[in-house]
Each structure stands twice: as C-alpha cells, then as structure tokens.
Design a protein around this motif. Structure first.
Motif, mmCIF file in Angstrom:
data_model
loop_
_atom_site.group_PDB
_atom_site.id
_atom_site.type_symbol
_atom_site.label_atom_id
_atom_site.label_comp_id
_atom_site.label_asym_id
_atom_site.label_seq_id
_atom_site.Cartn_x
_atom_site.Cartn_y
_atom_site.Cartn_z
ATOM 1 N N PRO A 58 4.416 -2.752 0.367
ATOM 2 C CA PRO A 58 5.089 -3.324 1.531
ATOM 3 C C PRO A 58 4.359 -3.067 2.847
ATOM 4 C CG PRO A 58 6.536 -1.832 0.301
ATOM 5 C CD PRO A 58 5.171 -1.708 -0.270
ATOM 6 N N LYS A 59 4.520 -3.996 3.766
ATOM 7 C CA LYS A 59 3.943 -3.844 5.102
ATOM 8 C C LYS A 59 4.478 -2.599 5.801
ATOM 9 C CE LYS A 59 3.151 -8.688 6.153
ATOM 10 N NZ LYS A 59 3.516 -9.790 7.047
ATOM 11 N N ARG A 60 5.656 -2.203 5.434
ATOM 12 C CA ARG A 60 6.262 -1.013 6.042
ATOM 13 C C ARG A 60 5.372 0.215 5.855
ATOM 14 N NH1 ARG A 60 12.099 1.586 4.307
ATOM 15 N NH2 ARG A 60 12.037 3.301 5.787
ATOM 16 N N TRP A 61 4.717 0.318 4.701
ATOM 17 C CA TRP A 61 3.922 1.501 4.385
ATOM 18 C C TRP A 61 2.424 1.284 4.538
ATOM 19 C CZ3 TRP A 61 7.156 4.951 5.109
ATOM 20 C CH2 TRP A 61 8.449 4.912 4.576
ATOM 21 N N LYS A 63 0.288 -1.158 7.008
ATOM 22 C CA LYS A 63 0.376 -2.201 8.043
ATOM 23 C C LYS A 63 -0.706 -3.258 7.926
ATOM 24 C CE LYS A 63 3.710 -0.142 10.364
ATOM 25 N NZ LYS A 63 5.054 -0.503 10.015
ATOM 26 N N ARG A 64 -1.924 -2.847 7.615
ATOM 27 C CA ARG A 64 -3.044 -3.789 7.591
ATOM 28 C C ARG A 64 -3.162 -4.471 6.234
ATOM 29 N NH1 ARG A 64 -7.534 0.288 10.083
ATOM 30 N NH2 ARG A 64 -6.546 0.618 12.100
ATOM 31 N N ALA A 65 -3.426 -5.766 6.265
ATOM 32 C CA ALA A 65 -3.575 -6.535 5.023
ATOM 33 C C ALA A 65 -4.732 -6.006 4.190
ATOM 34 C CB ALA A 65 -3.783 -8.009 5.331
ATOM 35 N N THR A 67 -5.753 -3.000 3.926
ATOM 36 C CA THR A 67 -5.307 -1.779 3.244
ATOM 37 C C THR A 67 -4.412 -2.129 2.063
ATOM 38 O OG1 THR A 67 -5.420 -0.566 5.327
ATOM 39 C CG2 THR A 67 -4.139 0.435 3.558
ATOM 40 N N ARG A 68 -3.484 -3.063 2.259
ATOM 41 C CA ARG A 68 -2.604 -3.481 1.166
ATOM 42 C C ARG A 68 -3.415 -4.037 -0.003
ATOM 43 N NH1 ARG A 68 0.222 -5.571 5.552
ATOM 44 N NH2 ARG A 68 -0.299 -7.718 5.008
ATOM 45 N N ASN A 69 -4.398 -4.862 0.304
ATOM 46 C CA ASN A 69 -5.229 -5.448 -0.751
ATOM 47 C C ASN A 69 -6.061 -4.391 -1.466
ATOM 48 O OD1 ASN A 69 -4.277 -8.031 -0.308
ATOM 49 N ND2 ASN A 69 -5.844 -8.485 1.220
#
Length: 138
Positions: A58-61, A63-65, A67-69
């Motif tokens: 989740p974006k909550r944990w 923030k940067r796309a 990092t999520r990817n």
C-alpha cells in the motif's frame, strides 16, 4: 505459480488465515475451495489448482511507486524460490509497516533490497514450517 489479479481474489485470500508475520510483512493464505461457486457464465476465482500468489504494497507504507515496485519484485522473486514448499492454495504477501526513510534514503537502495529480501526469506521459512492444519478455518 499463478498471480492474483482481481480484487475478489485478494479479498478471498485476506479473509483466510495469516500463516506468518514479520516486522514489516504478513503472509495470508486461503484454500482454493474458499472461492465462491461459479454463477451463470462467471469463471471461478481460482481456475487452476496450483499455487497462487499476490503482493499488496500500500501507498500508506511505501510512498514512492519505485519503492512499491521494488518490494513487489522482491516478493515475487523470493516466493519463486519457495514455490515447491508452499501448499496448493492462494497466498498474499502484505506489507504491513513502512521501512524507515531515514535509514533507507534512496527509494531503491541496495540496503533496502537486502533488508526486504532478508525479511521475506524469514517470512516464507516460517510459513513453510507451519503445519497444513492451520489452513482450515474454524
């Protein structure tokens, strides 16, 4: 290994049991029979009887796309190593806490990747040592 793609698939797995937890991740699992039966013309949630995996970051944990990817890539990479040991069921790895941005300044630093990978290895090792009786609801 098949990947979860639809919201109902993720919801069905999250309604199941939590197999393992670490400081930042949780591994949820649900048997493939937990899917609702097919109605007129609709496909079943899990059409093949194999290991299914999804990643929730989740974006909550994170923030940067980027990092999520990066975290999702690590999840799928580590899960591929443990695929033979995972039960034939649907699984979701969920990020449940953020990594400290003061410690990991760069969104895709090698230190962040190593920390994520180490924690995911621990998560899957815990999950693979859990007896299969924990998958039943009750």
């Amino acid at each position: 290994m098949q990947r979860l793609k639809t919201r109902p698939q993720f919801q069905a797995v999250l309604a199941g049991k939590t197999l393992a937890r670490t400081a930042h991740f949780a591994l949820h699992s649900a048997g493939l029979v937990a899917a609702p039966s097919t109605e007129q013309g609709q496909l079943p949630l899990f059409p093949q009887k194999c290991v299914w995996l999804g990643a929730m970051v989740p974006k909550r944990w994170a923030k940067r796309a980027v990092t999520r990817n990066t975290i999702k890539r690590q999840i799928y990479s580590v899960s591929a190593q443990f695929e033979p040991q995972l039960s034939v069921a649907a699984h979701v790895v969920r990020l449940r806490a953020g990594f400290d941005r003061a410690q990991f300044v760069s969104a895709t630093s090698d230190a962040l990747k190593a920390a994520v990978r180490t924690e995911l290895l621990s998560l899957f090792e815990r999950a693979c040592t859990v007896p299969s009786t924990h998958l039943t609801r009750g």
